[in-house]
Design a protein around this motif. Structure first.
Motif, mmCIF file in Angstrom:
data_model
loop_
_atom_site.group_PDB
_atom_site.id
_atom_site.type_symbol
_atom_site.label_atom_id
_atom_site.label_comp_id
_atom_site.label_asym_id
_atom_site.label_seq_id
_atom_site.Cartn_x
_atom_site.Cartn_y
_atom_site.Cartn_z
ATOM 1 N N PRO A 96 0.835 -1.202 0.000
ATOM 2 C CA PRO A 96 0.000 0.000 0.000
ATOM 3 C C PRO A 96 0.872 1.255 0.000
ATOM 4 N N SER A 97 0.252 2.394 -0.220
ATOM 5 C CA SER A 97 1.003 3.653 -0.190
ATOM 6 C C SER A 97 1.618 3.907 1.174
ATOM 7 N N THR A 98 1.039 3.309 2.210
ATOM 8 C CA THR A 98 1.558 3.500 3.574
ATOM 9 C C THR A 98 2.936 2.878 3.768
ATOM 10 N N ALA A 99 3.414 2.139 2.775
ATOM 11 C CA ALA A 99 4.805 1.671 2.828
ATOM 12 C C ALA A 99 5.764 2.863 2.839
ATOM 13 N N LEU A 100 5.261 4.022 2.397
ATOM 14 C CA LEU A 100 6.060 5.254 2.376
ATOM 15 C C LEU A 100 5.683 6.167 3.556
ATOM 16 N N ARG A 101 5.339 5.572 4.685
ATOM 17 C CA ARG A 101 4.809 6.332 5.813
ATOM 18 C C ARG A 101 5.812 7.306 6.408
ATOM 19 N N LEU A 102 7.108 6.971 6.360
ATOM 20 C CA LEU A 102 8.110 7.878 6.933
ATOM 21 C C LEU A 102 8.175 9.169 6.131
ATOM 22 N N SER A 103 8.112 9.053 4.823
ATOM 23 C CA SER A 103 8.089 10.250 3.974
ATOM 24 C C SER A 103 6.807 11.037 4.182
ATOM 25 N N LYS A 104 5.698 10.336 4.363
ATOM 26 C CA LYS A 104 4.420 11.004 4.627
ATOM 27 C C LYS A 104 4.499 11.798 5.928
ATOM 28 N N ASN A 105 5.131 11.194 6.939
ATOM 29 C CA ASN A 105 5.279 11.882 8.222
ATOM 30 C C ASN A 105 6.098 13.168 8.098
ATOM 31 N N GLU A 106 6.932 13.226 7.053
ATOM 32 C CA GLU A 106 7.782 14.414 6.846
ATOM 33 C C GLU A 106 7.155 15.399 5.866
ATOM 34 N N GLY A 107 5.885 15.186 5.525
ATOM 35 C CA GLY A 107 5.179 16.178 4.717
ATOM 36 C C GLY A 107 4.993 15.848 3.257
#
Length: 288
Positions: A96-107
C-alpha cells in the motif's frame, strides 16, 4: 512538474520513456548500480543522478520503481531529506502507499501507482505502452489539483483508484491472471512435450488457441467464451482426462473444472442439468 525515477529497471525505463513521449518532464534516474542508471539515462536522454538528495531536491514527483523489498529502505533514506510538498509514488502492486509512511510523516504526499503489466524489456513500443492500465491508491485530498492525478491525466491511460486496504487482494488478482496463468500454460505444454514436441514447438502449437480464448473473453466476456467438455456436460471425456492426468496435476484440473462447471450452470440456466451432475460426480470422485 518534474518527475524523477528511483530505480532504472525495465518498469522505470519504460514508464520514463512513455512519460516523455506524452509530453511530461522526466528529469532523470537514480539507481544503486551506476551502469544500470547510465543505461536508463542513455535510453531516455535524461540526467544521471548520483545521490538521493539531488533527485529529491530537483523533482516534484518521485516514482520509486525498484523491487518491492527495497521500497521501505528507500522510504527510510529519503524521509531524512527535504520531502515536504513532494509527491512520492512506488510502483508496487502488493504494497500500500503506507509503505512510504516515513516520507508522509515528513510532509510528502504518498501513492501507489501500479502499471498492470509485465515488462519484459526496457524498450517496449509506444503503441504497447498506450494500452497500459494503472491502479492508483494514496492521498488524493487535493482533488483535481493533485500532481499525481495531473500526471496520469496527461499520460492519457486508463486508471482507477482503490483503497489501501485492497493491496493484498489487488495483487492476488494480478497474480492469478499473470503468474499463475503462466504456470497453467506450462502444465499444458508439458503434455505436448511428452508427445516428443520441444517446448518451442509446443508453445507455437498452443498460441492460436490461447490467443483466441483471450480475444473471445475480451470481446464477449466469460460466459459467452465457454468451450470444452465441462461446459458441454461431456462427462465421458472428463473421465478420460482423469485417467491420464499426472498425480501432481489432478487437483488443479479438478478445481478449475469445477469452477468452469459453475459458470456453465449459470449460463445454461437449468438446462443440461443431468450431464452437469455427472461431470461433478466425476470431478469429485463420487459414484452415482
Amino acid at each position: 512538474m518534474k518527475i524523477g525515477f528511483i530505480g532504472p529497471g525495465k518498469a522505470g525505463v519504460n514508464l520514463g520513456r512513455y512519460l516523455l513521449h506524452q509530453g511530461l518532464c522526466v528529469s532523470g534516474f537514480y539507481g544503486r548500480t551506476f551502469v544500470h542508471t547510465q543505461e536508463a539515462c542513455r535510453i531516455t536522454n535524461t540526467k544521471i543522478y548520483s545521490n538521493l538528495n539531488e533527485i529529491v531536491q530537483e523533482n516534484d514527483i518521485l516514482w520509486i520503481t525498484t523491487p518491492d523489498d527495497t521500497i521501505l529502505t528507500i522510504d527510510h533514506e529519503i524521509s531524512k531529506l527535504d520531502v515536504k510538498g513532494k509527491s512520492i509514488c512506488h510502483a508496487s502492486g502488493s504494497l500500500p502507499s503506507t509503505a512510504l509512511r516515513l516520507s508522509k510523516n515528513e510532509g510528502a504526499a504518498v501513492y501507489s501507482i501500479h502499471p498492470i503489466y509485465a515488462f519484459s524489456h526496457k524498450t517496449l513500443n509506444f503503441k504497447e505502452l498506450q494500452t497500459l492500465k494503472f491502479s492508483l491508491e494514496g492521498d488524493f485530498s487535493m482533488g483535481d489539483k493533485d500532481a499525481v492525478l495531473q500526471m496520469m491525466k496527461k499520460m492519457g491511460n486508463y486508471y482507477f483508484i482503490r483503497s489501501a486496504e485492497t493491496a493484498a487482494a489487488y495483487h492476488l488478482a494480478n497474480v492469478f491472471v499473470s503468474n499463475l496463468t503462466l504456470a497453467l500454460l506450462e502444465i499444458g505444454v508439458s503434455y505436448f512435450q511428452d508427445m516428443s514436441l520441444s517446448e518451442e514447438e509446443a508453445i507455437s502449437v498452443i498460441m492460436p488457441l490461447v490467443k483466441g480464448n483471450i480475444r473471445n473473453i475480451e470481446e464477449k466476456g466469460f460466459l459467452s467464451s465457454l468451450t470444452g467438455p465441462v461446459p458441454r456436460g461431456d462427462w465421458k471425456t472428463v473421465e478420460r482426462h482423469l485417467s491420464v492426468l499426472k498425480n501432481r496435476d489432478e487437483e488443479i484440473y479438478k478445481i478449475l473444472s469445477l469452477r468452469l462447471l459453475e459458470l456453465a450452470r449459470k449460463k445454461a440456466n437449468g438446462e443440461n442439468a443431468e450431464n452437469y451432475n455427472k461431470v461433478e460426480l466425476c470431478l469429485k470422485g463420487l459414484e452415482e
